[in-house]
Every structure is written in C-alpha cells, then in structure tokens.
Scaffold this active site. Sequence first.
Site, short mmCIF file in Angstrom:
data_model
loop_
_atom_site.label_atom_id
_atom_site.label_comp_id
_atom_site.label_asym_id
_atom_site.label_seq_id
_atom_site.Cartn_x
_atom_site.Cartn_y
_atom_site.Cartn_z
N LYS A 121 -102.38 -52.74 39.55
CA LYS A 121 -101.71 -52.56 40.72
C LYS A 121 -100.72 -53.62 41.35
O LYS A 121 -100.78 -54.80 40.76
CB LYS A 121 -102.80 -52.32 41.91
CG LYS A 121 -102.10 -52.20 43.47
CD LYS A 121 -103.18 -51.10 44.01
CE LYS A 121 -102.50 -51.19 45.56
NZ LYS A 121 -101.38 -50.15 45.36
N ALA A 122 -99.66 -53.15 42.06
CA ALA A 122 -98.37 -54.04 42.53
C ALA A 122 -98.98 -55.24 43.18
O ALA A 122 -99.86 -55.25 44.09
CB ALA A 122 -97.67 -53.32 43.46
N ASN A 164 -90.91 -43.58 39.38
CA ASN A 164 -91.61 -43.68 40.38
C ASN A 164 -91.58 -42.57 41.36
O ASN A 164 -91.15 -41.46 40.76
CB ASN A 164 -91.25 -44.95 41.27
CG ASN A 164 -92.43 -45.59 41.85
OD1 ASN A 164 -93.26 -45.03 42.57
ND2 ASN A 164 -92.46 -47.11 42.18
N GLY A 181 -94.67 -39.39 35.40
CA GLY A 181 -94.31 -38.30 36.57
C GLY A 181 -95.05 -37.08 36.29
O GLY A 181 -94.64 -36.16 35.46
N LYS A 223 -89.25 -50.90 36.74
CA LYS A 223 -89.66 -49.64 37.16
C LYS A 223 -88.51 -48.78 37.98
O LYS A 223 -88.36 -49.33 39.18
CB LYS A 223 -90.89 -49.49 37.72
CG LYS A 223 -91.62 -48.19 38.10
CD LYS A 223 -92.97 -48.25 38.40
CE LYS A 223 -93.82 -46.92 38.74
NZ LYS A 223 -95.15 -46.99 38.63
N ASN A 227 -97.60 -55.31 37.37
CA ASN A 227 -96.58 -54.70 38.19
C ASN A 227 -96.39 -55.77 39.34
O ASN A 227 -97.40 -56.28 40.29
CB ASN A 227 -97.13 -53.58 38.90
CG ASN A 227 -95.84 -52.82 39.51
OD1 ASN A 227 -95.61 -53.19 40.59
ND2 ASN A 227 -95.28 -51.62 39.00
N CYS A 233 -90.76 -48.90 45.34
CA CYS A 233 -91.77 -48.35 46.11
C CYS A 233 -91.09 -47.79 47.53
O CYS A 233 -90.55 -48.52 48.11
CB CYS A 233 -92.79 -49.61 46.64
SG CYS A 233 -93.93 -48.97 47.84
N ASN A 280 -98.43 -40.18 48.95
CA ASN A 280 -99.05 -41.59 49.19
C ASN A 280 -98.14 -42.35 50.06
O ASN A 280 -97.02 -42.60 49.73
CB ASN A 280 -99.56 -41.91 48.04
CG ASN A 280 -98.93 -42.89 47.18
OD1 ASN A 280 -98.75 -44.35 47.68
ND2 ASN A 280 -98.07 -42.65 46.27
N SER A 308 -99.27 -48.17 37.29
CA SER A 308 -99.35 -49.06 38.14
C SER A 308 -99.85 -48.27 39.57
O SER A 308 -98.96 -47.24 40.06
CB SER A 308 -98.31 -50.13 38.45
OG SER A 308 -98.40 -50.93 39.65
#
Lengths: 312, 255
Positions: free
Chosen positions: A54-55, A201, A252, A174, A108, A139, A78, A30
């Site tokens: 995407k979230a 994440n 990852g 996640k 997500n 996040c 990021n 995501s």
Amino acid sequence: MKEPTSSLQQVDLSVRIGSLCLKNPVMPASGCFAFGKEFADFYDLSELGAIVVKATTLEPRLGNATPRVAETAAGMLNAIGLQNPGVERVVRDELPWLRSFDIPVIVNIAGTTVEDYVEVARRLGESEDVDALELNISCPNVKCGGIQFGTDPAQAAHVTASVKAVSRVPVIVKLSPNVSDIVAMGKAVESAGADAISLINTLVGMRIDLRTRKPIIHNKIGGLSGPAIKPIAIRMVHDVSQAVHIPIIGMGGIMTGEDAAEFVMAGATAIAVGTANFVQPTACQDIISELRAWCEQAGIASVTELCGVAWK
Amino acid sequence: MRLKVLDHYEIGRDLRYLALEAPDLPRGYQPGQFVHIKVSDSFDHLLRRPLSLCRLDVAAGKLVVVYRITGAGTRMLSEKIPGQTVDVLGPLGHGFPLHDGDRHAILIGGGIGVPPMVELALWLKRRGARVTSVIGFQSSDQVILTDELREYGDVLVATDDGTCGHHGLLTERIDDAMIASADRFYACGPTPMLRAVQRLFAERLPGYLSLEERMGCGIGVCLACVHGIRTDDDVSNKKVCKDGPVFCASEVVFS
C-alpha cells in the site's frame, strides 16, 4: 503421432522488469493488498510474481471519512485517502515479514511535494527489504496526493528524476488515466529515468444516492476500478508500450487469466490485479494458474512471446 | 466456498430468510460474525455483501442469514432458489464476547440488526443467562424473528409507526429497573440507534455495539469500512470487517 509441445514442457511465465526477475508476471496492485498479511491466510505469497504494498507516505495518514466505497456497474469507486502508518512504521513493522517470501517487494510511495517523495524514497533506500519503488503520482482521492504530478508531463518528469537520484532500487512510475495524452506522460517519465511504468490508476468518478440526493462517497469523488475500466487500460497500455522502451505493468479490471493475457498482448510485460482481490482473496493465485493454463492451450512456450502481439 | 441454498423465503417486507448447507464450517465461530456473499457470478455486481449470521448450526451443517433487499444486487440474490449455490466467504470478523458470570443480558436489535441477536440469545441461554431482547422496526410488516427470540427469553417490540408493540423508539422500552438487573448489553442496528444506546447505557452498564459500514473486501485489506475507536487517550481507525464488527461500546466514537 507427435505430442503437442504444451504437454512436454512447462510454460515459462518468468518476466523481467528492469533488474527485477519475476517468476511470473502477476502481482497485486498497490492499495489492493494492504501489506500482504491477510492474504497469507489464503495462499503462499511466494507464488506471486512480486508484491506491491500500500502507498506509503512520510507521516502516518488517517485517510478520508466514510463512506469510502460505492459499487458501480462492473466496478467500484473508492476514496480511501492513502490511509497508512507512515514510512517509519512500514519499514519497521511490515517489510521485514514480507522478506520471508521468495518474491520482489515493491513499495508504492506518495507525497504532497517533491521533497516528500524524495524523503520517503531515501528512508526506504536504507531498508534491505525493498526491491523497487512505485511512485504514486496518480491518487485521485487526496487534495495533494500526487495527482498534480500525474497530469503534467514536466512535473511528472521532475518528481521521477528527483527520486531516481536518491534511489538505489528500480523506480516504477504509476500513471493516471485522467489525462488527455497518456503517451506524453509515459515518454516524460521514461526520459526522466523511470525503469518501468504502471498503467493505469483509477479513473475519477462519482455516484449519487437517490434517497439523500448527495454523492455516496464522503469525499464526493472516488477512483473507479474493476472490469468497467479494462478497455481504457488496454488502450493506454497499447499506446504507451509502443512509444517507450521501458516495460509496462498493465492493470485495470483484471479478473481472470484471459484478462491478463489480453494486457500482455496489448504490450504489458507484467500485470497487476487490483479490485479482484477484494472480491476473491485468492484472485492473484487463480489468475496465475489460469494464465498458465491459457498459455498451455494456446501452445505458448514463454509468456514473453505474447508481449505486444496486438501492435500490428 | 460455494454453498447450496436449502431454504429461501420472505419473512417480512423486503426481508429474506436464506438457509445454506454448510457442512465444513470452522469450529471457532462466534455470534455477531458475518459472511460475505456474492450475489451472482457475473462481474456486474462486483462486490460481496456482508450479511450477519442469524444461526450457525454446526451439527446440522446449516448456516442462516436474514437480509434486506436494498438494491439491484440483493434483489439478484433474492432470486436464488433451493438447489442453486452461492459463493460465500467466512464467517468473518470478531463477534460478541461472552462473559462468565453474566446472569442477565439485554439484547438490542434495530431492523436488520435483529438477526445476529438470535444466535447470541441462544448462546447466552445455553450458558444459563437470562435474556431480554428489545427490538425495533419501522412498521409491523417488517417485524421479524420474534418467535425465535422468544425461545430464549422476553421480547419487547417497538415500531416507528406504532403498528406493532410500543409506538416509538426501542430505547424507550428500557427502564432503570431493567438496566439495574442486567450485567451487560449487546446492540446491533443503524448508527442513530447505536448512538442512542451508547448514550443510554453510558457509565451504567457495560456492553458491545456491532457497527454497520459500507464494506469492500471484508478481510481487512481495502480499508473502506473504518470507524474511529478510542484506545487509551487516542482515537484510531479500526476496520469494522476485521477488528469488528463488534466493539466495546464505550470505545466507539460517533462523529
């Protein structure tokens, strides 16, 4: 002479994540694939095992100020800040198009409160175009972007159970690697009813510009991803997969089919490709064919044979 | 795609000219587009570098970029020698729109914003438009591409330290008569320069700004390189890599 088995039969790459059947274990992570459209210019998205978009939050979000990215040794930081058009527009403008591909669509979701997560899950539940939810409780880049749920097992369990109660589709959670006990987090969300776990994440990091003597990223901190974090992710997948009974989606720093095989050996049922999509738009497609070739050479009939072989 | 290095040499302090063999380029490119280049095949410098196109000669199958060495990644790229290959994505993004009926255009380039003006000047000249290039640099040892631009029209140079051309800002070389005689302007350079250019031409001359922003993917996915763009009464985040890098000057919002 006996033919080697690999040349006689195709490697079976199919895996199951709860009730989802994936034709192969490779999906984009995501936030690294937007809503898929840009990649459809490069290859047929039906080749993927699944797509993770995407979230999505309840209201539209503009995200953080720039600079939002900085390169690091074998990786990147990021801090996008969950820029997204909000759940209404995602359901209306993005998801129906993804339905035209023959793959499960995983959405997500992120929020500030438990109520946010539940409301986004409920609205997505009204769409026929969603096959699973992935709860982003990890996040690092927004003040209340879910990270508080990602670092406390009781809060993680609470938001998981609350979303499970309203969701008609499987719920994947996640997890954040920015915790001292990742196994406790995994067990907590499993006991709250999670159908699968995504691991990991990004790790919280920072870079400083020598000229300005200030952090490069406007948000100061960002999430570290890329090959630099792969050993941490492998270790966490290895530990959590042995402590829970639900499938793990490992991610990852996966750049190659061999990286993917390593995650599966650590105990991942499926894998997600993140940063590699930014470097090479065909990364997921390449990794699928590399994983297939690797299995053929290793004489593996089904990728599921590899799952957790590194445990003992 | 992997493209072979044809030429690679220094054209100014920390500035390199890189010509790549590009036999299968798409036909629909525009001046102002960029290519996204991997500086090496290792994962150490992971992200691609967006480099604006200086020349794209479809007939000769050749693509030229001019870049500045700003760190270890571009230093690594600078070590490529003719015969070796580099991994290139593109041309990407939306370049400079050209308008029928334009008779005179002012091209403004600052530093590493000068290279895309060469292809643009060529296109404008071919269409019969008069081109005036106003280009600025820090110092004389970084003055580049003046001869190339002179083939297509007048070139006015400014340097910060006065070692070449006008001593001062390039905007000081643009006077009322030049603005009055022009139909449009095109600008590429660092943000303070773009801001000054936008202010100078506001309500006087329409034009375009090519924005610079730290990029990730280059194809509109990662949302790293967004910039505020005004549409009607609203300001929204547009992607510099995909929606840009060129935007209508009056719509660009500088914070």
